[in-house]
Scaffold this motif. Structure first.
Motif, short mmCIF file in Angstrom:
data_model
loop_
_atom_site.label_atom_id
_atom_site.label_comp_id
_atom_site.label_asym_id
_atom_site.label_seq_id
_atom_site.Cartn_x
_atom_site.Cartn_y
_atom_site.Cartn_z
N LEU A 580 0.82 -1.20 0.00
CA LEU A 580 0.00 0.00 0.00
C LEU A 580 0.87 1.26 0.00
CD1 LEU A 580 -2.83 -1.02 2.50
CD2 LEU A 580 -2.98 -0.86 0.01
N ILE A 581 1.94 1.24 0.81
CA ILE A 581 2.85 2.39 0.83
C ILE A 581 3.48 2.59 -0.54
CG2 ILE A 581 5.00 3.29 1.80
CD1 ILE A 581 4.29 1.93 4.43
N ILE A 583 2.34 1.65 -3.50
CA ILE A 583 1.36 2.14 -4.47
C ILE A 583 1.19 3.65 -4.34
CG2 ILE A 583 -1.10 2.11 -5.08
CD1 ILE A 583 -1.10 -0.87 -4.37
N SER A 584 1.15 4.13 -3.11
CA SER A 584 1.00 5.58 -2.89
C SER A 584 2.24 6.32 -3.38
CB SER A 584 0.78 5.85 -1.40
OG SER A 584 -0.38 5.19 -0.92
N VAL A 585 3.43 5.78 -3.05
CA VAL A 585 4.68 6.44 -3.47
C VAL A 585 4.83 6.40 -4.99
CG1 VAL A 585 7.20 6.31 -3.33
CG2 VAL A 585 5.82 6.01 -1.27
N SER A 587 2.48 6.25 -7.23
CA SER A 587 1.53 7.19 -7.83
C SER A 587 2.04 8.62 -7.70
CB SER A 587 0.17 7.06 -7.14
OG SER A 587 -0.35 5.76 -7.27
N LEU A 588 2.62 8.94 -6.56
CA LEU A 588 3.18 10.28 -6.37
C LEU A 588 4.33 10.53 -7.33
CD1 LEU A 588 3.27 12.93 -4.77
CD2 LEU A 588 4.73 11.78 -3.08
N SER A 662 11.06 3.53 1.41
CA SER A 662 9.67 3.65 1.85
C SER A 662 9.40 2.80 3.08
CB SER A 662 8.73 3.24 0.71
OG SER A 662 8.89 4.09 -0.42
#
Length: 758
Positions: A580-581, A583-585, A587-588, A662
């Motif tokens: 999950l971390i 995926i967020s990173v 995307s950023l 991350s």
């Protein structure tokens, strides 16, 4: 925190010659105002009792509501500051009469109080008593940095420094029980030792309720008892015959009950009911049980020899919460408690009768039940383990009719991670008159394990269910298993009880206890990715899960887990959290790639820039916390990845390094939050960090700098892979209990050379 004059004083007295200072230490994000309930109640208790001895001056300190539970450095800073604050407090008093301070600490404030004893600026004997409320003494709520691990190493009960300064200090730990979902009450249990006492709020007479993490400071029933114990503990005792620990035990465990003296009582006294002690028993041990709702002291118990009742044993009576048909919670709410007496045979050996004296025998609002019976009929042992409960969906046992009191023991049930549900089914004879007495009495269950007690009241309804939860006992004795004690009126009422595991409640306790390990398992997953140089970590993760399960089942490793399957479950959860971390990173990074010019890639990845980052990082470690430096480097690498991406296609090597960075975010972000709060919101200036403090974070900073400055060929070398696989093995086995091995080695080496400067 450099102004000692910022201390706040509340509920103080002008006559300092007859007062004792007490210092309240708030916990994580706690306010100095939280002491008001205890301070006000202490003042009221002192006036109500018309005491002529010492009263308490409450001092409290504003620590800016700092997040001390996620920053070990804050704990060191607060402890050092408060040692100086104690010097300031004691300067207000006559040193010949007042030389020490009483400490009240909430949550992490209790850890700060213990840490104060280990620092160089602590002056011996300036602290005499430490009362902690919902404090995690043995295990931190979550370890997100090496400094927090060092705090707990330093205050360990096996620590030489702590024990040398703790010889004459009374240490009390008050736990809230299952209602506290922030601090697991298992960690609030103190090891057995001199001048130490652990108490659960559910076991304190006239409290009898669990408290959540904040309510433990203002719960009226509990605050009254705590305030009374604190005030009585500072009263001057003749020749020091009564120690503070005894005063706390009297209030928290065995409150004294005062009874007026009676004239001589004989067996023919009208108000006396005599129960003969059988003498012709063969191998049968007898017990005497009594229960009454009398609250005026009109019921007394004597041991009689011949016609004379010579020994008054009423003082052995204990309190139980009131239990009637309308009661659904054991919490004390003003209704007079019941009084019970359970007397074993050894106390009756030299007597012929037990006499029960009652001032008004015909009072309809007062009930009294007393009986002498064989102990064998009142004690049931259920030798069923948790596996038996799983296989047979629980275990059932009978609650027999004639007994007033009976104990059901479960010698094989002692695991605090499991929650249970007890269902009662009553069978009543139509000729029995107990329904008429329901308004004054309903069955009670007292749940015991080690030193923890809990009460369940109002159990007269059919098919009523109660939750059975308990915590790890600090006692290593014969009572460290579940015991259920039943009090009911003797008669034609009997029943059947069924005990089974509550899986939903057990899941909640497991998550609360082991949830923080998800951060460590996310880091292990990142190590697996780095070692295999492949973002597809499914197959390596499956292998690691299988290996972890087998090693835990056969060899008991990883260390620190109660059930063999828990490490595998939380390893999967850790991998999910890291995903999950990522995926967020990711995307950023894709969003940033739209705005960052591609031509910056070669400049940002040049060796000149990397060397500049290396030099700046090393030059600023004494001024800026290392987690802040690591966060800045992480942002720098995120920009490199974004600038070098092409339609969200990221360089493979940079992607792996970014995922590894991350996995470090949960460790560094909390310290960054604390730094921003202190620097911007509070306006507090960061001091020059000591060398020992800096060395805590050097291993993590070194790894980050190596990943940034080394080339792909260097990171793919056989030596680096070997180190990564060794790290995976170590953290899988010891990561939960000892997550910072390099820091521990460095700190022990530095402490031998430079001492314990923090």
């Amino acid at each position: 925190m450099d102004k000692i004059d910022a201390l706040c004083i509340i509920y103080t007295t002008k006559n300092k010659s007859k007062s004792v200072p007490a210092l309240f230490i708030p916990g994580h994000a706690g306010s100095y105002k939280q002491v008001r309930s205890i301070a006000a109640t202490s003042s009221s208790y002192y006036k109500q009792k018309q005491l002529n001895g010492e009263r308490i001056d409450y001092f409290t300190v504003d620590l800016n509501e700092e997040f001390s539970a996620i920053s070990g450095q804050l704990l060191f800073d607060q402890a050092e500051y408060l040692n100086d604050a104690i010097e300031k407090i004691l300067s207000l008093y006559d040193p010949s009469k007042t030389s020490s301070v009483l400490i009240v600490g909430h949550s992490m404030g209790g850890i700060v109080a213990r840490l104060m004893l280990t620092l160089p600026n602590y002056r011996p004997n300036t602290i005499n008593t430490i009362l902690t409320l919902a404090t995690p003494h043995t295990i931190p709520p979550i370890v997100l940095g090496p400094k927090m691990a060092r705090v707990y190493d330093q205050i360990s009960f096996s620590s030489t420094v702590f024990n040398n300064n703790n010889n004459n200090i009374t240490l009390i730990s008050l736990a809230g029980g299952t209602s506290d979902s922030i601090v697991n009450s298992d960690s609030a249990i103190l090891p057995i030792g001199k001048e130490r006492l652990t108490v659960f709020s559910t076991a304190i007479p006239k409290v009898w309720t669990s408290c959540d993490h904040m309510a433990i400071l203002w719960c009226n029933q509990l605050v009254r008892v705590v305030a009374a114990a604190l005030v009585d503990s500072v009263q001057q005792q003749p020749q020091d015959l009564i120690k503070p620990i005894q005063t706390f035990e009297r209030h928290f465990i065995h409150p004294s009950l005062n009874f007026p003296r009676l004239p001589d009582v004989t067996s023919d006294t009208p108000q006396l009911t005599v129960l003969s002690i059988p003498k012709d028993r063969i191998g049968n041990t007898l017990v005497f049980d009594l229960i009454t709702n009398d609250s005026q002291g009109s019921v007394r118990v004597f041991l009689c020899k011949g016609s004379k009742c010579i020994t008054d044993i009423t003082s052995m009576i204990k309190l139980l919460p009131s239990s009637t048909s309308g009661d659904r919670h054991a919490a004390y709410h003003g209704k007079p408690p019941f009084r019970v007496l359970h007397l074993e045979q050894q106390y009756m050996e030299d007597y012929d009768h037990v006499g029960v004296w009652q001032y008004e025998k015909d009072n309809p609002e007062t009930f009294i039940a007393a009986k002498i019976e064989q102990e064998a009929t009142t004690n049931i042992i259920v030798n069923k383990s948790n596996w038996d409960l799983v296989a047979h969906n629980g275990v059932s046992f009978n609650i027999t009719a004639p007994q007033l009191y009976m104990t059901v023991q479960f010698p094989k049930i002692s695991n605090p991670l499991l929650s249970y549900k007890l269902t009662l089914e009553w069978i009543k004879d139509s000729s029995d008159h107990q329904e008429e007495q329901g308004y004054v009495f309903a069955p009670i269950i007292q749940q015991n394990i080690g030193g923890e007690s809990k009460y369940h009241v109002g159990l007269d309804e059919d098919n009523v269910s109660i939750d059975i939860n308990f915590h790890a006992s600090g006692d290593d004795n014969d009572t460290n298993f579940l015991q259920l004690q039943f009090w009911k009126l003797p008669g034609n009422v009997h029943g059947r009880a069924h005990l089974q595991i509550d899986w939903y409640g057990s899941l909640g306790k497991i998550v609360l206890r082991y949830g923080p390990s998800v951060v460590m398992f996310s880091f292990i997953t990142a190590l697996v990715v780095a070692a295999n140089e492949n973002m597809d970590f499914i197959y390596p993760l499956v292998g690691l899960v299988a290996l972890t399960s087998i090693s835990s089942l056969v060899f008991g490793v990883p260390r620190g887990f109660t059930f063999w399957w828990l490490p595998s479950v939380f390893l999967c959860l850790g991998a999910g959290v890291l995903s999950l971390i990522w995926i967020s990173v990711y995307s950023l990074a894709c969003i940033l790639s739209i705005f960052i010019p591609k031509r910056l890639t070669s400049y940002m990845t040049s060796m000149t820039v990397k060397r500049l980052i290396l030099a700046c990082s090393l030059a600023s470690i004494r001024v800026i916390p290392v987690p802040v430096i690591i966060t800045i480097i992480y942002i720098y690498w995120l920009f490199i990845v974004a600038a070098g991406s092409n339609n969200c296609t990221i360089n493979h090597n940079n992607k792996i390094i970014l995922m590894f960075f991350s996995s470090l975010l949960p460790y560094v972000v909390p310290e960054v939050v604390v730094y921003i709060q202190d620097l911007i919101i509070v306006g507090w200036k960061m001091p020059i960090l000591s060398l020992v403090s800096v060395l805590d974070d050097i291993p993590m900073l070194s790894i980050v700098l190596l990943l940034v400055t080394w080339t792909h060929d260097m990171l793919s070398s056989r030596q680096v892979k070997c180190v990564l696989y060794l790290a995976i093995i170590y953290y899988t086995i010891f990561g939960y209990t000892q997550p910072y091995p390099l820091h521990t080695v460095i700190q022990k080496y530095m402490s031998c050379i430079y001492g314990s400067d923090n």
